[in-house]
Design a protein around this motif. Structure first.
Motif, PDB file in Angstrom:
ATOM      1  N   ILE A  97       0.840  -1.205   0.000  1.00 28.61           N
ATOM      2  CA  ILE A  97       0.000   0.000   0.000  1.00 28.61           C
ATOM      3  C   ILE A  97       0.871   1.249   0.000  1.00 28.61           C
ATOM      4  O   ILE A  97       0.604   2.215  -0.728  1.00 28.61           O
ATOM      5  N   ALA A 154       0.970   4.179  -2.783  1.00 31.37           N
ATOM      6  CA  ALA A 154       0.682   5.569  -2.406  1.00 31.37           C
ATOM      7  C   ALA A 154       1.806   6.494  -2.851  1.00 31.37           C
ATOM      8  O   ALA A 154       1.560   7.619  -3.330  1.00 31.37           O
ATOM      9  N   ARG A 194       1.676   7.987  -6.278  1.00 30.51           N
ATOM     10  CA  ARG A 194       0.736   9.087  -6.498  1.00 30.51           C
ATOM     11  C   ARG A 194       1.387  10.454  -6.265  1.00 30.51           C
ATOM     12  O   ARG A 194       0.802  11.483  -6.617  1.00 30.51           O
ATOM     13  N   VAL A 210      -6.446  10.663   1.158  1.00 33.07           N
ATOM     14  CA  VAL A 210      -6.237   9.250   0.866  1.00 33.07           C
ATOM     15  C   VAL A 210      -6.015   8.512   2.181  1.00 33.07           C
ATOM     16  O   VAL A 210      -5.089   8.848   2.932  1.00 33.07           O
ATOM     17  N   LEU A 215      -4.880   5.184   4.060  1.00 29.98           N
ATOM     18  CA  LEU A 215      -4.088   3.980   3.847  1.00 29.98           C
ATOM     19  C   LEU A 215      -4.434   2.985   4.946  1.00 29.98           C
ATOM     20  O   LEU A 215      -4.136   3.209   6.123  1.00 29.98           O
ATOM     21  N   THR A 224     -10.244   8.793  -1.089  1.00 31.24           N
ATOM     22  CA  THR A 224      -9.788   7.527  -1.640  1.00 31.24           C
ATOM     23  C   THR A 224      -9.334   6.606  -0.518  1.00 31.24           C
ATOM     24  O   THR A 224      -8.638   7.031   0.404  1.00 31.24           O
ATOM     25  N   MET A 281      -7.066   3.306   0.024  1.00 33.08           N
ATOM     26  CA  MET A 281      -6.098   2.391  -0.548  1.00 33.08           C
ATOM     27  C   MET A 281      -5.920   1.225   0.418  1.00 33.08           C
ATOM     28  O   MET A 281      -5.507   1.410   1.571  1.00 33.08           O
ATOM     29  N   THR A 282      -6.249   0.022  -0.046  1.00 31.22           N
ATOM     30  CA  THR A 282      -6.152  -1.172   0.774  1.00 31.22           C
ATOM     31  C   THR A 282      -5.523  -2.278  -0.066  1.00 31.22           C
ATOM     32  O   THR A 282      -5.103  -2.051  -1.211  1.00 31.22           O
ATOM     33  N   VAL A 319      -9.223   1.706  -3.921  1.00 29.23           N
ATOM     34  CA  VAL A 319      -8.116   1.192  -4.739  1.00 29.23           C
ATOM     35  C   VAL A 319      -7.514   0.007  -4.001  1.00 29.23           C
ATOM     36  O   VAL A 319      -7.053   0.141  -2.861  1.00 29.23           O
ATOM     37  N   THR A 320      -7.534  -1.170  -4.630  1.00 33.85           N
ATOM     38  CA  THR A 320      -6.950  -2.352  -4.016  1.00 33.85           C
ATOM     39  C   THR A 320      -5.612  -2.640  -4.660  1.00 33.85           C
ATOM     40  O   THR A 320      -5.468  -2.596  -5.885  1.00 33.85           O
ATOM     41  N   VAL A 321      -4.617  -2.921  -3.832  1.00 34.46           N
ATOM     42  CA  VAL A 321      -3.243  -3.107  -4.279  1.00 34.46           C
ATOM     43  C   VAL A 321      -2.889  -4.586  -4.223  1.00 34.46           C
ATOM     44  O   VAL A 321      -3.191  -5.265  -3.238  1.00 34.46           O
TER      45      VAL A 321
END
Length: 268
Positions: A90, A94, A97, A212, A214, A236, A238-239, A260-262
């Motif tokens: 993650i 990040a 970005r 965002v 995290l 957003t 992010m996971t 957003v999946t990583v």
């Protein structure tokens, strides 16, 4: 079954639940991982977690469990030991970005701390932070202008909090605000160990052009603390790819949150 065998079985179950509790408190509360670690079925893990939750030790989530209650707040070392691969993936995503010339704000937390580490060696950035972890990673980086929000250091999570930092925040408009979370609930928002920290996170989110959050998948659906912060407007999440699909749909439902999946495997 004889009385001796019944007692032995009960002792074995109690020991296993104690071991599972230690894993959950260390941030390793995902059902599939617990089943593999202890060589037991998923249904057995669910029963054990349900019992531990009923006893008030943990808080059940859709994908497993997280520490429950203010008394269960983990130290930074304990948080660092859980879900390392997910947090690293993650953090790297990040960091992608962040563009040269950006002013970014990094909140306290272990995943956000990994983001700070991922920015080492970069140039042309201004980083504003209330994180002792981020400060440790970036203090000697010549290409990064570092602004530390004032206040007192809150233990055990290493957040710098206070009116001095909030006054500075009101004079900034970061391009990106990266927030950490002890738990993240689709309805209530980011779970925080203190009211002061909840207020600080909301102010951070409000000051940024883009917020965002995290949070690895073990945090989703969890509210381990009684205070919450909600990012205002669009934001957003992010996971990682192990996030429960039901939880992801809950966050995306109202249209204000982009999830957003990583991929942990691809990022390794």
């Amino acid at each position: 079954m004889s009385g001796a065998r019944v007692r032995a079985t009960r002792k074995g179950t109690a020991r296993r639940r104690d071991d599972i509790l230690r894993e959950v408190l260390a941030g390793n509360g995902e059902i599939s991982e617990l089943a593999a670690r202890f060589g037991i079925s998923v249904s057995t893990v669910r029963r054990d977690l349900q019992q531990l939750a009923g006893d008030g030790h943990i808080h059940r989530t859709y994908g497993g469990a997280v520490a429950g209650g203010r008394s269960a707040e983990l130290t930074l070392d304990e948080k660092e030991s859980g879900n390392r691969a997910q947090k690293d993936a993650i953090a790297r995503a990040a960091a992608e970005r962040v563009c040269e010339g950006d002013v970014i704000l990094i909140d306290a937390g272990t995943t956000t701390g990994r983001l700070a580490r991922a920015l080492k060696g970069r140039g042309g950035l201004t980083v504003v932070t209330n994180s002792t972890i981020a400060l440790g990673h970036l203090a000697e980086e010549q290409g990064i202008e570092l602004v530390v929000l004032g206040g007192r250091v809150r233990r055990p999570n290493g957040a710098i909090l206070g009116p001095e930092g909030e006054e500075t925040l009101r004079r900034l408009t970061p391009d990106l605000v990266f927030l950490g979370a002890d738990g993240l609930h689709a309805r209530d928002g980011l779970s925080c160990p203190s009211l002061e920290q909840a207020h600080s996170k909301e102010l951070m989110a409000a000051r940024g052009r883009e917020a965002v959050v995290l949070a690895d998948s073990s945090k989703l659906g969890g509210s381990p603390f009684p205070y919450h912060a909600r990012p205002g407007g669009r934001w957003t999440l992010m996971t990682d790819e192990d996030a429960d699909p039901g939880e992801v749909s809950r966050f995306a439902a109202d249209g204000t949150c982009e999830v957003v999946t990583v991929s942990v495997t691809a990022a390794a």
